[in-house]
Design an enzyme around this catalytic site. Structure first.
Site, PDB file in Angstrom:
ATOM      1  N   ASP A 188       0.833  -1.202   0.000  1.00  0.00           N
ATOM      2  CA  ASP A 188       0.000   0.000   0.000  1.00  0.00           C
ATOM      3  C   ASP A 188       0.872   1.259   0.000  1.00  0.00           C
ATOM      4  OD1 ASP A 188      -2.425   1.313   0.006  1.00  0.00           O
ATOM      5  OD2 ASP A 188      -2.607   1.332   2.185  1.00  0.00           O
ATOM      6  N   GLU A 192      -1.962   5.992  -7.992  1.00  0.00           N
ATOM      7  CA  GLU A 192      -2.898   7.054  -7.574  1.00  0.00           C
ATOM      8  C   GLU A 192      -2.701   8.315  -8.406  1.00  0.00           C
ATOM      9  OE1 GLU A 192      -3.414   7.452  -3.309  1.00  0.00           O
ATOM     10  OE2 GLU A 192      -3.243   9.628  -3.467  1.00  0.00           O
ATOM     11  N   HIS A 213      -9.552   5.122  -1.426  1.00  0.00           N
ATOM     12  CA  HIS A 213      -8.762   5.080  -0.188  1.00  0.00           C
ATOM     13  C   HIS A 213      -9.475   5.907   0.880  1.00  0.00           C
ATOM     14  CE1 HIS A 213      -4.733   3.370  -1.430  1.00  0.00           C
ATOM     15  NE2 HIS A 213      -5.414   3.378  -2.557  1.00  0.00           N
TER      16      HIS A 213
END
Ligand SMILES: [Zn+2]
Length: 272
Positions: free
Chosen positions: A82, A134, A206
């Site tokens: 992550d 992201e 998220h």
């Protein structure tokens, strides 16, 4: 079951129009609780391991333990990094058997984000490992600003980003933040809808702790296929431990398993 890739798990989620729960775990009690919940609900699940966790439990030990636990869990499990910022750590994760990695250069200029993500994709795809990246930036302070336009994911840019990087999943910034929300979260579903329409990859949310269940469900209906939880699960276990001081460490470890189980169970039910 043995570990599966994020791409494979997301393909199934897309067919079933549900989302996978992603739970960040830094010890085996947390993993045990999450896997117990997922197995009872017969839901595929993602065990995520953050870059700071490397200091706490070494990557090879964590990886081999999770692999063994996934074997007996009787559900598909994805082992995922992550928010990794260093390619070297991603390389290690792939070597030890992670089936998915997240590269995060979302705080960098756009072209740097593209290049770093391309590097991670090249490395991971050679080994059959999936990649999430992201675009826009999900902040880590719980702050919500009046004008978040500079951190939101731009749908047109998202289309370009997906095309140029070849990622398997895109984490979006639509009003979601990490940690405890300092004000009521207001997701920009209009932006999510546009990103969904303009990109062909599954989308990731998220900072889902603290977002109302109804909003999560709406996000899933608009193309979110992976939802990240961490803060709520940690808070539930810590509160329980704080409430009954003086207990033996063995009991505390059992409490961690139990509270992570309960938290994951509640979250996964929302995503189904
Ligand atoms: Zn995150």
């Amino acid at each position: 079951m043995s570990l599966i890739t994020l791409a494979k798990a997301l393909e199934e989620a897309e067919k079933g129009r549900y989302a996978l729960g992603n739970f960040d775990c830094f010890n085996l009690e947390m993993v045990k609780g999450v896997l117990k919940a997922a197995a009872e609900l017969q839901a595929p699940v993602i065990i995520a391991y953050g870059e700071p966790f490397i200091e706490h439990i070494d990557m090879p030990y964590f990886t081999s333990a999770v692999k063994e636990m996934a074997e007996t869990a009787n559900i598909p499990v994805v082992l995922h990094t992550d928010h990794y910022t260093k390619l070297e750590n991603i390389r290690q994760a792939i070597r030890y058997g992670f089936t998915s990695v997240m590269i995060d250069s979302s705080d960098k200029p756009y072209e740097v984000n593209v290049q770093n993500t391309r590097d991670a994709v090249k490395l991971a795809h050679e080994s059959g490992v999936s990649v999430e990246s992201e675009l826009g930036h999900v902040s880590g302070l719980g702050d919500i600003f009046e004008d978040d336009s500079h951190v939101f994911t731009n749908p047109e840019t998202a289309a370009d980003f997906v095309e140029r990087t070849g990622i398997d999943a895109l984490a979006v910034s639509i009003g979601n933040v990490h940690g405890i929300y300092k004000a009521e979260p207001k997701l920009r579903f209009d932006i999510l809808e546009k990103i969904s329409a303009m990109t062909a990859v599954p989308l990731v949310l998220h900072g889902a702790s603290g977002i109302p269940d109804e909003d999560i469900k709406r996000a899933v209906s608009l193309g979110i296929r992976k939802v990240n939880y961490y803060t709520d699960m940690c808070a539930a276990a810590a509160e329980k431990i704080d409430a009954e001081p003086g207990r033996h460490l063995f009991d505390l470890c059992r409490t961690i398993v139990e509270e992570c189980y309960k938290a994951a169970y509640k979250k996964i039910q929302v995503l189904k």
